[in-house]
Structures are given as C-alpha cells and as structure tokens.
Design a protein around this motif. Structure first.
Motif, short mmCIF file in Angstrom:
data_model
loop_
_atom_site.label_atom_id
_atom_site.label_comp_id
_atom_site.label_asym_id
_atom_site.label_seq_id
_atom_site.Cartn_x
_atom_site.Cartn_y
_atom_site.Cartn_z
N GLY A 1 0.81 -1.22 0.00
CA GLY A 1 0.00 0.00 0.00
C GLY A 1 0.84 1.26 0.00
N LEU A 2 1.88 1.30 0.83
CA LEU A 2 2.76 2.47 0.88
C LEU A 2 3.56 2.63 -0.41
CD1 LEU A 2 3.97 2.34 4.57
CD2 LEU A 2 2.34 3.93 3.56
N LEU A 3 4.06 1.52 -0.94
CA LEU A 3 4.81 1.60 -2.20
C LEU A 3 3.91 1.97 -3.37
CD1 LEU A 3 7.26 -1.39 -1.72
CD2 LEU A 3 7.76 1.05 -1.51
N THR A 4 2.66 1.52 -3.33
CA THR A 4 1.70 1.90 -4.37
C THR A 4 1.46 3.40 -4.35
OG1 THR A 4 0.66 -0.28 -4.32
CG2 THR A 4 -0.66 1.52 -5.23
N SER A 5 1.52 4.01 -3.17
CA SER A 5 1.29 5.45 -3.07
C SER A 5 2.30 6.24 -3.91
CB SER A 5 1.33 5.91 -1.61
OG SER A 5 2.65 5.82 -1.09
N LEU A 6 3.47 5.65 -4.15
CA LEU A 6 4.47 6.33 -4.98
C LEU A 6 4.03 6.43 -6.43
CD1 LEU A 6 7.75 4.70 -3.62
CD2 LEU A 6 6.65 6.82 -2.88
N THR A 7 3.08 5.60 -6.84
CA THR A 7 2.67 5.55 -8.24
C THR A 7 1.43 6.41 -8.52
OG1 THR A 7 1.27 3.60 -7.96
CG2 THR A 7 3.60 3.22 -8.46
N VAL A 8 0.93 7.13 -7.52
CA VAL A 8 -0.28 7.95 -7.71
C VAL A 8 -0.04 9.06 -8.72
CG1 VAL A 8 -1.88 9.53 -6.57
CG2 VAL A 8 -1.24 7.39 -5.46
N ASP A 9 1.08 9.76 -8.61
CA ASP A 9 1.44 10.81 -9.57
C ASP A 9 2.87 10.53 -10.04
OD1 ASP A 9 1.82 13.02 -11.13
OD2 ASP A 9 1.56 14.48 -9.52
N PRO A 10 3.05 9.50 -10.85
CA PRO A 10 4.40 9.07 -11.21
C PRO A 10 5.18 10.10 -12.02
CG PRO A 10 2.79 7.94 -12.55
CD PRO A 10 2.03 8.71 -11.51
N ALA A 11 4.53 10.93 -12.78
CA ALA A 11 5.23 11.92 -13.59
C ALA A 11 6.05 12.84 -12.70
CB ALA A 11 4.25 12.72 -14.43
N TYR A 12 5.50 13.22 -11.57
CA TYR A 12 6.24 14.10 -10.67
C TYR A 12 7.39 13.37 -10.00
CZ TYR A 12 7.64 16.79 -6.73
OH TYR A 12 8.41 17.43 -5.82
N LEU A 13 7.10 12.24 -9.37
CA LEU A 13 8.14 11.54 -8.62
C LEU A 13 9.28 11.04 -9.50
CD1 LEU A 13 6.36 9.50 -5.81
CD2 LEU A 13 7.84 11.48 -5.58
N THR B 1 10.64 12.44 -11.91
CA THR B 1 11.57 13.51 -12.25
C THR B 1 12.26 14.09 -11.03
OG1 THR B 1 9.83 15.18 -12.17
CG2 THR B 1 10.28 14.17 -14.31
N ARG B 2 11.68 13.98 -9.84
CA ARG B 2 12.24 14.60 -8.63
C ARG B 2 12.90 13.62 -7.66
NH1 ARG B 2 13.29 19.61 -8.06
NH2 ARG B 2 12.82 19.47 -5.87
N LEU B 3 12.39 12.41 -7.55
CA LEU B 3 12.89 11.48 -6.55
C LEU B 3 14.30 11.01 -6.91
CD1 LEU B 3 11.99 10.04 -3.94
CD2 LEU B 3 11.29 8.13 -5.36
N ARG B 4 15.24 11.20 -6.00
CA ARG B 4 16.63 10.82 -6.24
C ARG B 4 17.12 9.73 -5.30
NH1 ARG B 4 15.66 12.34 -10.38
NH2 ARG B 4 16.19 14.29 -11.34
N SER B 5 16.45 9.59 -4.14
CA SER B 5 16.91 8.62 -3.15
C SER B 5 15.73 7.83 -2.60
CB SER B 5 17.62 9.36 -2.01
OG SER B 5 18.00 8.46 -0.99
N LEU B 6 15.88 6.51 -2.59
CA LEU B 6 14.84 5.64 -2.04
C LEU B 6 15.49 4.61 -1.14
CD1 LEU B 6 11.84 4.77 -1.98
CD2 LEU B 6 12.35 3.28 -3.93
N SER B 7 15.00 4.54 0.10
CA SER B 7 15.47 3.54 1.07
C SER B 7 14.29 2.71 1.52
CB SER B 7 16.11 4.22 2.28
OG SER B 7 17.27 4.90 1.91
N LEU B 8 14.41 1.43 1.38
CA LEU B 8 13.37 0.50 1.82
C LEU B 8 14.01 -0.47 2.80
CD1 LEU B 8 11.83 -0.28 -1.68
CD2 LEU B 8 11.01 1.37 0.01
N HIS B 9 13.68 -0.32 4.07
CA HIS B 9 14.27 -1.15 5.12
C HIS B 9 13.26 -2.17 5.61
CE1 HIS B 9 17.73 1.48 5.27
NE2 HIS B 9 16.88 2.48 5.24
#
Length: 183
Positions: free
Chosen positions: A46-58, A60-68
């Motif tokens: 569910g939380l990872l799916t939230s990243l795909t709600v507006d993928p065009a924005y993320l 282009t802007r998201l540079r760092s992802l940490s999944l622990h």
C-alpha cells in the motif's frame, strides 16, 4: 489504513527528493502467522503503491529511495512500468530485505524463498531500472544470498556511475558478474 491514505498524497510534496520507509521487522507468532504476514505485506505494498499515484512528478524529482525490512515476497506492483519509471532516475538506492523464511523465525514460508526474491524481483524490478543513474547502492539481507547459496543476480547489470557499494550477507563466491557491473 489511514497511513496508506495519507501517503497517497505524497506526490503533493513538490520538493521531495528522498523517501525512506523503515518497515517493522515482523516476527510471527505461529497461531496467527498467515494473518500477520498478509497485514504486513499489505501495508508495505500500500505504501509503495502510493508512490505511483502521480508518477510523472516523482520520476523527475525522486533521487533517493530507502526501503528497510522489505518483505521477501514478490508483488505485481514491482513489475509495473509505472513503478520501474519511478526508480529509473534514482542516484541512491538502499534495500534491506527481511526474510519470512529466516531459521530463527521457524522457517515459515508463504511464497518464494529469499533467494528467489533476490534473483527475480530485486534484480529485474529494483536494480535494472536505475542502473544508469545510481551513484550509491546498498543491499542487505538477513540471510546469506548469492554465490553457491543462490539468489542474488548481477548478470546483465552495469552501473557506470556507481561510487558507493555496500553489501551485507552476500556470498560473492562465483559472482563474476558483480565485478562486471562496476567500471
């Protein structure tokens, strides 16, 4: 859940360049292990799916992802182009996998074992998309992965800009592809 609903608006944080999810390292009680596992996996997806709600924005802007403490269970989300597109421009990726088959947890298996998860989902869905942009890569497992143990695959990957690499619980015996992935 309410936390999942809140994160479905994460794309509204227009200056967000880094996301870190630290999932709780679930330890199963045998009497309700399957229900615990389903709830745990559902929250992660569910939380990872939230990243795909507006993928065009993320993307282009998201540079760092940490999944622990990512659960070692494949999901269709990881294979979707929209999810892979978000990973494509990352410069920093950190993944730690929390195994549902760890011997100290009774070896409860609800799906693929950890080595298969590393060999398929991690290789194809998480490592392949950002390989041209990553400068830092951290991979951690709570079980030995790779080499003669099996699982981790680095074949076909090449990270031309990688400056930092950190691996934990990786058996590198017989992993010539690891040497080939870094210039």
């Amino acid at each position: 859940s309410s936390i999942e609903k809140a994160f479905h608006h994460i794309h509204l944080a227009r200056h967000l360049e880094s996301i870190s999810f630290k999932f709780y390292p679930l330890f199963y009680r045998l009497q309700d292990a399957f229900q615990q596992f389903c709830a745990y996996l559902s929250l992660q997806i569910g939380l990872l799916t939230s990243l795909t709600v507006d993928p065009a924005y993320l993307k282009t802007r998201l540079r760092s992802l940490s999944l622990h403490n990512l659960c070692d269970m494949p999901d269709d989300l990881y294979r979707k182009p929209v999810f892979k597109d978000i990973l494509r421009n990352l410069t920093t990726l950190s993944i730690s996998v929390h195994s549902n088959t760890h011997p100290n947890r009774g070896g409860i298996i609800f799906g693929e074992d950890t080595s298969k998860f590393w060999g398929t989902s991690i290789h194809e869905c998480f490592l392949s998309p950002p390989q041209n942009t990553l400068t830092s890569l951290t991979l951690w497992s709570d079980q030995d992965i790779g080499g003669v143990v099996g699982g981790a695959r680095f074949d076909g990957l090449f990270f031309p800009h990688l400056a930092d690499l950190s691996l934990q619980h990786f058996v590198l015996e017989g992993s010539e592809a690891l040497v080939a992935m870094v210039p």
